[in-house]
Design a protein around this motif. Structure first.
Motif, PDB file in Angstrom:
ATOM      1  N   ARG A 120       0.840  -1.193   0.000  1.00  0.00           N
ATOM      2  CA  ARG A 120       0.000   0.000   0.000  1.00  0.00           C
ATOM      3  C   ARG A 120       0.883   1.253   0.000  1.00  0.00           C
ATOM      4  N   PRO A 121       0.448   2.297  -0.711  1.00  0.00           N
ATOM      5  CA  PRO A 121       1.157   3.573  -0.583  1.00  0.00           C
ATOM      6  C   PRO A 121       1.096   4.009   0.876  1.00  0.00           C
ATOM      7  N   GLY A 122       2.091   4.736   1.323  1.00  0.00           N
ATOM      8  CA  GLY A 122       2.071   5.257   2.676  1.00  0.00           C
ATOM      9  C   GLY A 122       2.710   4.300   3.673  1.00  0.00           C
ATOM     10  N   ASN A 123       3.182   3.158   3.201  1.00  0.00           N
ATOM     11  CA  ASN A 123       3.843   2.191   4.056  1.00  0.00           C
ATOM     12  C   ASN A 123       5.321   2.594   4.221  1.00  0.00           C
ATOM     13  N   ALA A 124       5.737   2.774   5.454  1.00  0.00           N
ATOM     14  CA  ALA A 124       7.102   3.256   5.705  1.00  0.00           C
ATOM     15  C   ALA A 124       8.144   2.263   5.187  1.00  0.00           C
ATOM     16  N   ASP A 125       7.838   0.968   5.282  1.00  0.00           N
ATOM     17  CA  ASP A 125       8.777  -0.035   4.783  1.00  0.00           C
ATOM     18  C   ASP A 125       8.968   0.091   3.281  1.00  0.00           C
ATOM     19  N   THR A 126       7.861   0.323   2.575  1.00  0.00           N
ATOM     20  CA  THR A 126       7.944   0.452   1.127  1.00  0.00           C
ATOM     21  C   THR A 126       8.820   1.646   0.738  1.00  0.00           C
ATOM     22  N   ARG A 127       8.611   2.749   1.429  1.00  0.00           N
ATOM     23  CA  ARG A 127       9.433   3.929   1.165  1.00  0.00           C
ATOM     24  C   ARG A 127      10.913   3.604   1.395  1.00  0.00           C
ATOM     25  N   ALA A 128      11.204   2.935   2.496  1.00  0.00           N
ATOM     26  CA  ALA A 128      12.596   2.588   2.796  1.00  0.00           C
ATOM     27  C   ALA A 128      13.161   1.654   1.730  1.00  0.00           C
ATOM     28  N   GLU A 129      12.311   0.761   1.218  1.00  0.00           N
ATOM     29  CA  GLU A 129      12.783  -0.167   0.178  1.00  0.00           C
ATOM     30  C   GLU A 129      13.084   0.585  -1.118  1.00  0.00           C
ATOM     31  N   ILE A 130      12.250   1.595  -1.401  1.00  0.00           N
ATOM     32  CA  ILE A 130      12.509   2.403  -2.598  1.00  0.00           C
ATOM     33  C   ILE A 130      13.840   3.149  -2.457  1.00  0.00           C
ATOM     34  N   VAL A 131      14.078   3.697  -1.277  1.00  0.00           N
ATOM     35  CA  VAL A 131      15.333   4.436  -1.061  1.00  0.00           C
ATOM     36  C   VAL A 131      16.529   3.491  -1.168  1.00  0.00           C
ATOM     37  N   ILE A 140      13.978   6.415 -12.569  1.00  0.00           N
ATOM     38  CA  ILE A 140      12.871   6.126 -11.659  1.00  0.00           C
ATOM     39  C   ILE A 140      12.296   4.742 -11.977  1.00  0.00           C
ATOM     40  N   ARG A 141      12.166   4.467 -13.266  1.00  0.00           N
ATOM     41  CA  ARG A 141      11.614   3.189 -13.711  1.00  0.00           C
ATOM     42  C   ARG A 141      12.480   2.023 -13.220  1.00  0.00           C
ATOM     43  N   GLY A 142      13.791   2.174 -13.352  1.00  0.00           N
ATOM     44  CA  GLY A 142      14.702   1.123 -12.917  1.00  0.00           C
ATOM     45  C   GLY A 142      14.665   0.919 -11.404  1.00  0.00           C
ATOM     46  N   VAL A 143      14.554   2.030 -10.696  1.00  0.00           N
ATOM     47  CA  VAL A 143      14.459   1.950  -9.236  1.00  0.00           C
ATOM     48  C   VAL A 143      13.178   1.223  -8.841  1.00  0.00           C
ATOM     49  N   ALA A 144      12.073   1.558  -9.520  1.00  0.00           N
ATOM     50  CA  ALA A 144      10.789   0.915  -9.218  1.00  0.00           C
ATOM     51  C   ALA A 144      10.877  -0.593  -9.459  1.00  0.00           C
ATOM     52  N   ARG A 145      11.521  -0.962 -10.573  1.00  0.00           N
ATOM     53  CA  ARG A 145      11.645  -2.386 -10.897  1.00  0.00           C
ATOM     54  C   ARG A 145      12.452  -3.088  -9.811  1.00  0.00           C
ATOM     55  N   ARG A 146      13.549  -2.452  -9.401  1.00  0.00           N
ATOM     56  CA  ARG A 146      14.419  -3.053  -8.399  1.00  0.00           C
ATOM     57  C   ARG A 146      13.685  -3.216  -7.058  1.00  0.00           C
ATOM     58  N   ALA A 147      12.818  -2.253  -6.740  1.00  0.00           N
ATOM     59  CA  ALA A 147      12.083  -2.314  -5.473  1.00  0.00           C
ATOM     60  C   ALA A 147      10.779  -3.103  -5.625  1.00  0.00           C
ATOM     61  N   SER A 148      10.499  -3.604  -6.828  1.00  0.00           N
ATOM     62  CA  SER A 148       9.269  -4.358  -7.109  1.00  0.00           C
ATOM     63  C   SER A 148       8.014  -3.555  -6.789  1.00  0.00           C
ATOM     64  N   VAL A 149       8.024  -2.290  -7.185  1.00  0.00           N
ATOM     65  CA  VAL A 149       6.825  -1.450  -7.022  1.00  0.00           C
ATOM     66  C   VAL A 149       6.540  -0.752  -8.345  1.00  0.00           C
ATOM     67  N   ASP A 150       5.360  -0.155  -8.433  1.00  0.00           N
ATOM     68  CA  ASP A 150       4.998   0.592  -9.633  1.00  0.00           C
ATOM     69  C   ASP A 150       5.734   1.934  -9.645  1.00  0.00           C
ATOM     70  N   PRO A 151       6.215   2.383 -10.827  1.00  0.00           N
ATOM     71  CA  PRO A 151       6.886   3.697 -10.885  1.00  0.00           C
ATOM     72  C   PRO A 151       6.037   4.810 -10.269  1.00  0.00           C
ATOM     73  N   ALA A 152       4.708   4.710 -10.403  1.00  0.00           N
ATOM     74  CA  ALA A 152       3.842   5.756  -9.835  1.00  0.00           C
ATOM     75  C   ALA A 152       4.012   5.855  -8.322  1.00  0.00           C
ATOM     76  N   LEU A 153       4.333   4.735  -7.699  1.00  0.00           N
ATOM     77  CA  LEU A 153       4.517   4.756  -6.253  1.00  0.00           C
ATOM     78  C   LEU A 153       5.812   5.498  -5.886  1.00  0.00           C
TER      79      LEU A 153
END
Lengths: 208, 208
Positions: free
Chosen positions: B7-18, B35-48
């Motif tokens: 879910r958006p707003g999840n602190a863990d997800t943000r940390a994983e993106i960073v 951004i696209r490559g980072v999203a792929r690496r973090a297994s999230v949608d680029p929009a997130l």
């Protein structure tokens, strides 16, 4: 397309290409400038640019060298008695990037920094440039290694000063008159030029 | 595509993106990372990724802050008596970019330099970072302007030192142990921290 009458190997043509490249790097920055755009600006075929310069980096290196004529800088920095003034060196170094309107166009420091960060070739060229041009006298009888160290430390202070002034724009270094900046930083250059950089360790000093 | 259950707003997800961004910048450099490559690496949608960070620069700034925790650096640089050692500051500054294998990945100085040269936002962030973090004490009762000058001059020497060591690789600064480099440059930092930077002009000195 090359204009009629232009021949490869013409010194004027080469100079025109370099002038066009300098203008292009100044206008677009290193990344955005292209061999094709330089050729168009010089009214020559791109193949002719490649005839003289292997790639964009080589072309950039050529434009970079011109504003810093080593003999001119040496003459300007050395005093009448051959002594070397850190303050004067700082002022002349900054002046390279601060041509007045009406002076011939020169590469901005930001463009140079982008080129060095993007291309090892440009960093290599700048390293050679600094190594050849900066000849600190240092202390009598000292080694080539120590002179190399003096050069590298002087380069570190000059490059960092330009970085803070032109790229990061940190105040008050960003907007203060360069003669005043030279007063602030000159003593550091003098220290790297003349002082004993391996002073004996003071046994009374606290270890940290 | 976002994985189920994220879910958006999840602190863990943000940390994983960073964390993914830090790895991507380290692997590809600032320009090539996306951004696209980072999203792929973090297994999230680029929009997130865009939900948390306005652009690549904002994402980079976030990754850049983490290796330099201000409280940790302050604690490491200050002596037991609260005194500030230029030599120690140089060593700790260099250590930021010289993590050993097995340490968590950090942004290289070259990547940082590329980002600052390419993006005014990153240079702004670095400027704020240095302005907030570096608090020279200076001389008793001196103005905020003078403290600002001390900060800018210290920053110029540190940034230039890193530039010469990691980008231009000028010897002997490129390969000498950082503790030894700190011995060479520490006195310059101490000068900018503690000395009177507006000494009276010596009327006997020759004008140049």
């Amino acid at each position: 397309m090359a204009r009629a009458g232009r021949r490869p190997g013409n010194a004027d043509t080469r100079a025109e290409i370099v002038a066009a490249a300098r203008a292009a790097f100044a206008e677009f920055g290193y990344e955005q400038a292209s061999i094709r755009g330089v050729a168009r600006r010089a009214s020559v075929d791109p193949a002719l640019v490649h005839h003289y310069f292997a790639d964009k980096s080589a072309l950039y290196i050529e434009t970079m060298k011109l504003p810093m004529d080593p003999h001119q800088i040496q003459a300007e920095v050395l005093g009448d008695d051959g002594s070397f003034s850190g303050e004067r060196l700082v002022e002349r170094f900054l002046a390279q990037w601060e041509m007045e309107p009406g002076d011939r166009e020169v590469t901005s420091f930001l463009t140079l920094a982008q080129a060095m960060a993007a291309s090892p070739d440009t960093a290599d060229a700048m390293r050679e440039f600094l190594t050849e041009r900066l000849n600190p006298h240092g202390l009598p009888g000292e080694s080539e290694q120590m002179q190399q160290r003096r050069r590298a430390l002087i380069s570190s202070q000059l490059m960092g000063l330009a970085w803070i002034r032109y790229v990061m724009r940190l105040e008050p270094v960003a907007t203060t008159d360069r003669f005043e900046i030279a007063r602030w930083v000159g003593p550091t250059i003098d220290h790297y030029l003349h002082d004993d950089l391996d002073p004996p360790v003071d046994p009374a000093a606290p270890a940290d």
